[in-house]
Design a protein around this motif. Sequence first.
Motif, PDB file in Angstrom:
ATOM      1  N   PRO A 180       0.829  -1.222   0.000  1.00  0.00           N
ATOM      2  CA  PRO A 180       0.000   0.000   0.000  1.00  0.00           C
ATOM      3  C   PRO A 180       0.854   1.259   0.000  1.00  0.00           C
ATOM      4  N   ALA A 181       0.399   2.264  -0.697  1.00  0.00           N
ATOM      5  CA  ALA A 181       1.071   3.565  -0.722  1.00  0.00           C
ATOM      6  C   ALA A 181       0.335   4.529   0.200  1.00  0.00           C
ATOM      7  N   VAL A 207      -7.820   1.143   1.186  1.00  0.00           N
ATOM      8  CA  VAL A 207      -7.659  -0.310   1.230  1.00  0.00           C
ATOM      9  C   VAL A 207      -8.803  -0.913   2.023  1.00  0.00           C
ATOM     10  N   ALA A 208      -9.355  -2.015   1.520  1.00  0.00           N
ATOM     11  CA  ALA A 208     -10.426  -2.733   2.208  1.00  0.00           C
ATOM     12  C   ALA A 208      -9.865  -3.995   2.852  1.00  0.00           C
ATOM     13  N   GLY A 222      -0.408   4.796   6.913  1.00  0.00           N
ATOM     14  CA  GLY A 222      -0.939   6.004   6.287  1.00  0.00           C
ATOM     15  C   GLY A 222      -2.051   5.756   5.293  1.00  0.00           C
ATOM     16  N   CYS A 223      -2.754   4.632   5.391  1.00  0.00           N
ATOM     17  CA  CYS A 223      -3.850   4.318   4.466  1.00  0.00           C
ATOM     18  C   CYS A 223      -5.195   4.676   5.092  1.00  0.00           C
ATOM     19  N   GLN A 224      -6.192   4.811   4.235  1.00  0.00           N
ATOM     20  CA  GLN A 224      -7.577   4.905   4.682  1.00  0.00           C
ATOM     21  C   GLN A 224      -8.199   3.520   4.530  1.00  0.00           C
ATOM     22  N   VAL A 225      -8.922   3.097   5.561  1.00  0.00           N
ATOM     23  CA  VAL A 225      -9.297   1.685   5.647  1.00  0.00           C
ATOM     24  C   VAL A 225     -10.808   1.516   5.723  1.00  0.00           C
ATOM     25  N   ASP A 277      -8.035   0.496  -3.909  1.00  0.00           N
ATOM     26  CA  ASP A 277      -6.698   0.287  -4.472  1.00  0.00           C
ATOM     27  C   ASP A 277      -6.201  -1.130  -4.186  1.00  0.00           C
ATOM     28  N   ALA A 278      -6.539  -1.630  -3.018  1.00  0.00           N
ATOM     29  CA  ALA A 278      -6.152  -2.993  -2.644  1.00  0.00           C
ATOM     30  C   ALA A 278      -7.201  -3.553  -1.700  1.00  0.00           C
TER      31      ALA A 278
END
Length: 710
Positions: A168-169, A174-175, A194-197, A237-238
């Motif tokens: 992840p960037a 991301v889910a 630093g991702c939104q989940v 994104d992922a």
Amino acid sequence: MKQLRQDYRGGAPEVVEAPAPRALPGRILVATRASLISSGTERQILELAQATLAGKAAARPDLVRQVVRTARREGLRRTAEKVRAKLDDPAAPGYSLAGEVLEIGRGVAGLAVGDRVACAGAGFASHAEINAVPRNLCARIPKGVSDTEASFATVGAIALQGVRRAAPALGERVAVSGLGLLGLLTVQLLKANGCQVLGYDPDPARAALARELGAEHAVSADLEGAAAAFTGGAGADAVIVTAATRSSAPVNAAAAISRLGGRVVLVGLTGMEIDRDLFYRRELDLRLALSTGPGRHDPDYEIAGRDYPLPHVRWTGQRNMEAFLDLVASGRLTPAPLVSHRFAIANAAQAYHLLGGGGPHLAILLDYPAPPRAAPARHLSLSRTATDTRPGVGFIGFGSYARGTLLPALRAASGTTLTAVVTSRGLSARSAADSAGFARAATEPGAVLEDPGTQAVVIATRHDSHAGYAAAALRAGKHVFCEKPLALDREGLDAVRAAAAEAPGLLTVGFNRRFAPLMGEMKAALAGMAGPLQILYRVNAGPLPPESWIHGTEGGGRLLGECCHFLDAMAHLAGAPAVSVQAVAASGAGDVVSALLRFADGSTGALVYAPMGDPALPKEQVEVFAAGRALRLEDFTRLEIAACGRRKVLRRKQDKGQRALMAAFVAAIREGGAPPIPEPEIFAATEASLALEQAVRTGRAVPLQRQDGT
């Protein structure tokens, strides 16, 4: 010590007393302070153990096919004995714990007695008061991290490896599908990155907990709608799938909520019947995560302790554990809120009742008493010490061959009593004692070697320890039955030879082929024949997995570990030892060998050892030509004798002579007779196997010294 045991015959898990393991080379002895029950993996083991035989067969059709092949060769009775022996070998649940170092094995660096460590590995980091764990499966616990938090290290490393595979960037959406232990740890790791989940789980309580742990959004229904809103219709994104189910729905749902060119990572145990159209139209990247990371399932890394160089493999399983613990120490991860239940190790069976459907749960922890101050007990008496005048027999090593073949052969011979069984793991020793009726269970060989009530020792350990144990047992005044090979090198063979020369006990090695009934018929048909024999021994050995211990230092390779059988059988037929060996191996395959032997009486033997074949063809075939006769033995089930233009065929169920050899050994120790195999012939067969291995390595013929010194 107390340890949790799972019976594969369908019984409930139980806590038993077992002898403590030893700190073998490359391992550390750890007093457990807290261990984590993994809901997904351990529930699957529990369900498999409690399934009917039909259910077990449905879960492992590959093993069913293997059983059918064995039954065709060896008959139903012997196959049933092997299956029962396998079911008698219980599981040692657990693979994630925190504890304190009690002892350090030879070759272990970087740790000291008293250090706190997190440990990983099924069969090593078990739910037991004391465990022996290889160095690469241990990570030092940083200051400020509690035993409770550190006990998550293995599961945390699995979650971390899943995140690494997703790559992840910063700022990506991301889910996470499945909000059990792995999923909730994954949510926290993604937030630290630093991702939104977005989290999803059918259980609303777990979705709520995911939000408490930092997920921007978490739902228990309408995943596609939630993902569309969360990503503005672009798609994730992922997607990291941490669900534990046989259904393929989670992986296909992950594809449905992914953006064009997105990544789908499978971490949990899910079905993989993918909807190709979904993956194709979005050109998705499907990735799998290797448990804790590189090194997992590699015996060179996990068992032998050979680390991967950091510049080339940045994140191994051990380094992922260390990174997880560092994140906990920094406060960016908080596994403690995931603990729903705690039990003392003595009450572990209650925890498994919960795991099997006794109520809602998340992380279940087992707690342990303070580490022992005295040396851990490695002998356990089971109060089976009634006076018995029969010779006492102890086992050092009790793997599947000892359990499924040697022990039934010993029982069939009758006239002995079982004294002690020694294995490297306390639970296997205890379970062997329970199932077979040994008086004592131990993890130290002294329980057998120093026991005055043990007259004979069966050595069934891994190959590299055979010579050492055989020599020690002979020096202790014991009769010895050593499963082949007797030795892997000249030094080991010389040590056994010296001990045998000084000791009164009998030495027998498991060269059972010469005791096979049809081999006896073949030998009888050759009696009185004038002139030398020409022998062809073809072995359709079949492949072994590259990671098998047979290929490593413990096994010594297949030539030393197995070919001694066939070399002894040819010498037995010729009635003379080998005097020279030459051999060639296939290019790039040292165990694909064709060998030529000359025997002292002028006979010749050709051995074709073929591990490249298919098991549909019989494993062993022996052909002998001599003075107008030709004989062919097929897999010890059919013997054809041709002489004077006529053929005679003898048939029987496969019998490779194990029971006849053991019966002869027992009779010899009870009646004081000669050993079943003369010692010079035992040493000659071992010499020949060492010469075969040397001939393959050097490409030159190797002469052998005869027993008369010429």
